[in-house]
Design an enzyme around this catalytic site. Structure first.
Site, PDB file in Angstrom:
ATOM      1  NE  ARG A 171      28.191  56.093  24.766  1.00  0.00           N
ATOM      2  CZ  ARG A 171      28.696  55.550  25.720  1.00  0.00           C
ATOM      3  NH1 ARG A 171      28.459  54.167  26.249  1.00  0.00           N
ATOM      4  NH2 ARG A 171      29.216  56.335  26.861  1.00  0.00           N
ATOM      5  CG  HIS A 201      33.224  58.730  29.072  1.00  0.00           C
ATOM      6  ND1 HIS A 201      32.333  58.437  27.850  1.00  0.00           N
ATOM      7  CD2 HIS A 201      32.308  58.942  30.062  1.00  0.00           C
ATOM      8  CE1 HIS A 201      31.329  58.906  28.054  1.00  0.00           C
ATOM      9  NE2 HIS A 201      30.890  59.194  29.399  1.00  0.00           N
TER      10      HIS A 201
END
Lengths: 606, 248
Positions: free
Chosen positions: A273, A257
């Site tokens: 994000r 990740h």
């Protein structure tokens, strides 16, 4: 000596996270008697750690308009780098909207569409329309063409786990917590159940069932730095592989990740994000648009993690005593947004780093996060090799994700496969008969009792289990990371083989009495070494780059030779897995360009 | 870095003859050391028999609640730098001891779910072809607030009533009921809820000391949620009395 207790049911589910619980509900709905085993109280399962959300093509939010299962399908296949099973992906995308709506009826407080115009952090103006107000909304996630990730703030896994567990409770399904399955009972054709250890008192018990369902999660904790809960060590898959006839599929496909928080490696959701957060380097420069002009921070996870690593290799990471890192910047989303829609990661950031992300930057680095591989099953979730054995969720290689899973597709997989595989389990079980081969069961119990006796007496040696565990964790970090090379992987295999041999000579330092934790670790460790070897050796033999498997010595995807799935068997007495391969069939979407990532960029240069 | 002394409760009820005692371990403090890091180090390097529970180590699963220097806390997010150099650790009270720092929260909370029927009560059948029912986002957010409870047990350990009465459902139980009361999908009436929590085992057992509210690691507004349930139940009780129903 024999097991202290024997429990008999139609269906035995090992693991009470979202996948296990949802499959148990499906089996119980068919009128079957179900027992669920769990290492811990079910609501503490790692499924609760899912933050950002669940993908389902509802098309309610402003930038979700025009979404459909077809678009979700294409995103998932591209995300997988054409490594997944497209038949499975098709079933999944069609079922996910139903799953999300059923969860809504069960009580998940999904965030809803609020009508009105708003300006996104990147300057775009969007409008949520009045006709959609009150329906389940969605946020943006990596590698998706539409806003499709349904959420409850950034505590989605938590609310899903609690809602599904309320249904388990309401239906009166039996759950035994603090029980660990330590081996499968089988006759080479059928799976009869498991030998288990009671983690309250150390008793050895047996569970017999017409069908056994493995839903034990991933194996992230084989890596020293993982976002995973400490119980996610792959032990469920390891007991299947230990039979010699059930293979683990695609274990080399390991997801990193992009945003694990330094230095505790707790996840900072992709939703950060998705909601408009940036990645910055040591000069506070937003570097992702340079690498991925189209998707920027929201390319698929494998791509973003590689780009971050590439950027740090150029010396543009922020130096720290934990090595270089980058920054996650969500300050511009505003205090209100951060402390409502991203409040759980804001809390984590405050709790563990003393950083308020509404005003400060959060240190992040790509961190092991997800196991795409697992117990290889067919599309019904039936494991290869043994009848009456099923697997689902992260523990399985159902093969929804191929070589890279999209964010939001894992919690979705847990409940969707819980429905699909759960129904298949029910169908199988209704036609199956219970096998009471006591001699066979006793033999399997004796093997485990012998192992325990030898660990306590030190008959096979005095190796320290924790030294071996740490050795594996470090070898995986050093040799089977984001970028891989042949020589590096060869060294990794050699180290892991050595550790595996030592794991067969573990002796306890303690008495092993009662629910002794050292004994639990010692019983598991050889299986964990085998799983680690399956990852490392699978990665060595796969001489191409696909999704998260990135070989610097073989940088291109090779569809001519490698459009296939790795099957890792463990033959008794061996110190390496035996690898076999099966073709990956691209039934709907032939291999092509992902639209992001290194190969797409190379294509454009021409 | 400081030398830390950990004084930890030890007792394994499954080992015949074992007696409760405090045992000391010494560790050098490390930068950013949490109690998760410290306890893991103690088990792996000093004493492999030490029993404790961690799962997520990120303060979201509720496994690791214990008394640290007398206060119920999640061990994973308790940082050494905020503690004195002498740290005592005891298992949570109220819950059944499994061994050392492990207690059986699983059984306690399962019993609570059944007792309070903590699930959405509805007669609607799920239609896989239908759209979801609409809900205001504000309502969803209101439900999420009490739904954030991780069932760690800190509020139960901190509660005088729960320490005295075995049958008290604690702030976590009342908060869980509040969660369903706020949820329009749950079709239960106030009278139905009164059956569940309109008594001394439920909302009227609370004596208002609010240790729960002070010590909730998730900072759930327990005081507010307890008051909400109490108000509703007091009104429901009165209404039932007017209707001639005998309310104990």
């Amino acid at each position: 000596m024999s097991a202290k207790h024997t429990f008999i049911s139609d269906v035995l589910v090992v693991g009470a996270g979202l996948a296990g619980n949802r499959a148990a509900i499906a089996a119980a709905e068919a009128g079957l008697d179900v027992i669920i085993l769990s290492l811990i109280p079910p609501r503490r399962s790692h499924s609760t750690a899912a933050q950002g959300g669940m993908q389902a093509a509802l098309g309610n939010s402003a930038l979700g308009k025009g979404d459909s299962p077809d678009v979700h399908f294409a995103d998932t296949v591209k995300g997988s780098d054409w490594g997944n099973d497209q038949e499975v992906a098709r079933m999944f995308v069609e079922t996910s909207p139903i799953a999300v709506r059923q969860l809504s009826q069960w009580g998940v407080p999904w965030n809803r569409v609020v009508a009105g115009k708003r300006k996104l952090p990147d300057g775009r103006e969007v409008e949520d329309t009045k006709d959609k107000e009150g329906y389940i909304t969605a946020r943006d996630f990596g590698g998706t063409a539409k806003w499709r990730t349904c959420y409850t703030a950034d505590g989605t896994g938590h609310t899903m786990v609690y809602a599904v567990d309320t249904v388990v409770c309401k239906m009166g399904i039996t759950t035994h917590d603090r029980i660990e399955a330590i081996s499968l009972i089988h006759d080479g054709v059928n799976c009869l159940g498991v030998v288990a250890r009671n983690l309250r008192n150390g008793d050895i018990v047996t569970y017999l069932a017409k069908s056994t369902v493995i839903a034990t999660g991933g194996s992230g904790r084989l890596y020293a730095a993982s976002t995973n809960a400490v119980i996610c060590n792959g032990a469920g898959g390891a007991i299947c592989q230990a039979t010699g006839i059930v293979p683990l599929g695609n274990m080399e496909a390991v997801q990193f990740h992009p945003t694990g928080m330094v230095p505790v490696w707790i996840l900072m959701t992709e939703g950060a994000r998705g909601d408009g957060g940036y990645l910055l380097d040591k000069n506070l420069y937003r570097f992702m648009p340079d690498y991925e002009p189209k998707k920027k921070e929201l390319a698929s996870r494998d791509v973003v993690s590689r780009r971050m690593t590439q950027h740090m290799r150029k010396g543009l990471g922020v130096d720290s005593k934990y090595g270089p890192h980058l920054w996650l910047d969500i300050r511009h989303l505003g205090r209100k947004w951060v402390w409502s829609n991203l409040r759980e990661i804001a809390n984590i950031s405050m709790n563990f780093n003393g950083i308020d992300p509404a005003t400060s930057l959060v240190p992040v680095r790509p961190t092991q996060h997800y196991t795409m591989g697992g117990v290889r099953t067919n599309k019904d979730g039936a494991a290869y090799g043994l009848k009456g054995l099923f697997a689902l969720g992260e523990a399985a290689c159902w093969d929804l994700h191929g070589f890279n899973r999209l964010g939001g597709n894992s919690v979705a997989e847990t409940v969707v496969s819980g429905m699909i595989v759960g129904d298949a389990v029910a169908k199988y079980t209704l036609g199956a008969t219970q096998n009471y081969n006591y001699k066979l069961i006793e033999d399997f119990v004796k093997i485990e009792e012998e192992r325990i006796k030898n660990l306590i007496s030190g008959k096979n040696g005095r190796e320290n289990v924790y030294d071996i565990k740490k050795g594996v964790e470090n070898a995986m970090m050093d040799h089977v990371g984001i970028f891989r090379t042949g020589p590096d992987l060869e060294q990794g295999v050699a180290k892991l083989q050595e550790l595996y041999k030592r794991s067969l000579k573990i002796g306890l330092r303690s008495s092993g009495q009662g629910a002794n934790p050292e004994l639990a670790d010692a019983l598991r460790q050889p299986g964990l070494c085998r799983t680690a070897l399956s990852i490392c050796y699978g990665a060595l033999m796969r001489t191409e780059s696909r999704g998260s498997h990135s070989r610097e010595d073989f940088p291109k995807r090779d569809d001519v030779n490698w459009l296939k799935r790795t099957l890792a068997y463990w033959k008794e007495g061996s110190d390496l897995p035996t690898l076999d391969y099966e073709p990956v069939v691209c039934k709907e979407l032939p291999p092509g360009d992902r639209g992001y990532g290194e190969s797409s960029a190379a294509g454009k240069d021409k | 870095m400081r030398q830390l002394t950990f004084s930890i409760f030890r007792f394994n009820p499954n080992i015949p003859g074992d007696k409760p005692r405090m045992q000391e371990y010494k560790l050098e403090e490390q930068d950013g050391m949490s109690m998760f890091v410290a306890l893991t180090k103690i088990r792996e390097e000093l004493d492999p028999t030490l029993m404790f529970d961690f799962v997520c180590r990120a303060a979201i699963c509720g496994s690791c609640a214990m008394l640290i220097n007398g206060r119920p806390r999640l061990a994973c997010k308790t940082l050494a730098k905020n503690m004195p150099s002498r740290i005592t650790m005891m298992p949570l009270p109220v819950f059944k001891l499994i061994g050392d720092l492990c207690v059986d929260t699983g059984t306690w909370f399962k019993d609570l779910q059944i007792k309070t029927e903590a699930w959405v009560h509805t007669n609607k059948k799920f239609d896989p072809k239908a759209l979801e029912e609409k809900m205001d986002n504000e309502v969803a957010e209101k439900i999420y607030e009490p739904d954030r409870c991780v069932e760690c047990g800190c509020c139960v350990a901190a509660c005088i009533t729960a320490n005295i009465r075995d049958d008290f459902i604690g702030a976590t139980g009342i908060n869980r009921v509040a969660r369903f009361m706020l949820d329009p999908r749950d079709e239960r009436s106030d009278a139905d809820y009164f059956d569940v929590v309109g008594n001394e085992e439920g909302t009227f057992g609370c004596v208002g000391l609010m240790g729960c509210d002070d010590l909730c690691p998730m900072e759930i507004p327990l005081q507010e949620n307890l008051a909400y349930v109490r108000r509703k139940m007091a009104a429901a009780g009165l209404k039932l009395q007017f209707q001639g129903v005998k309310v104990s």
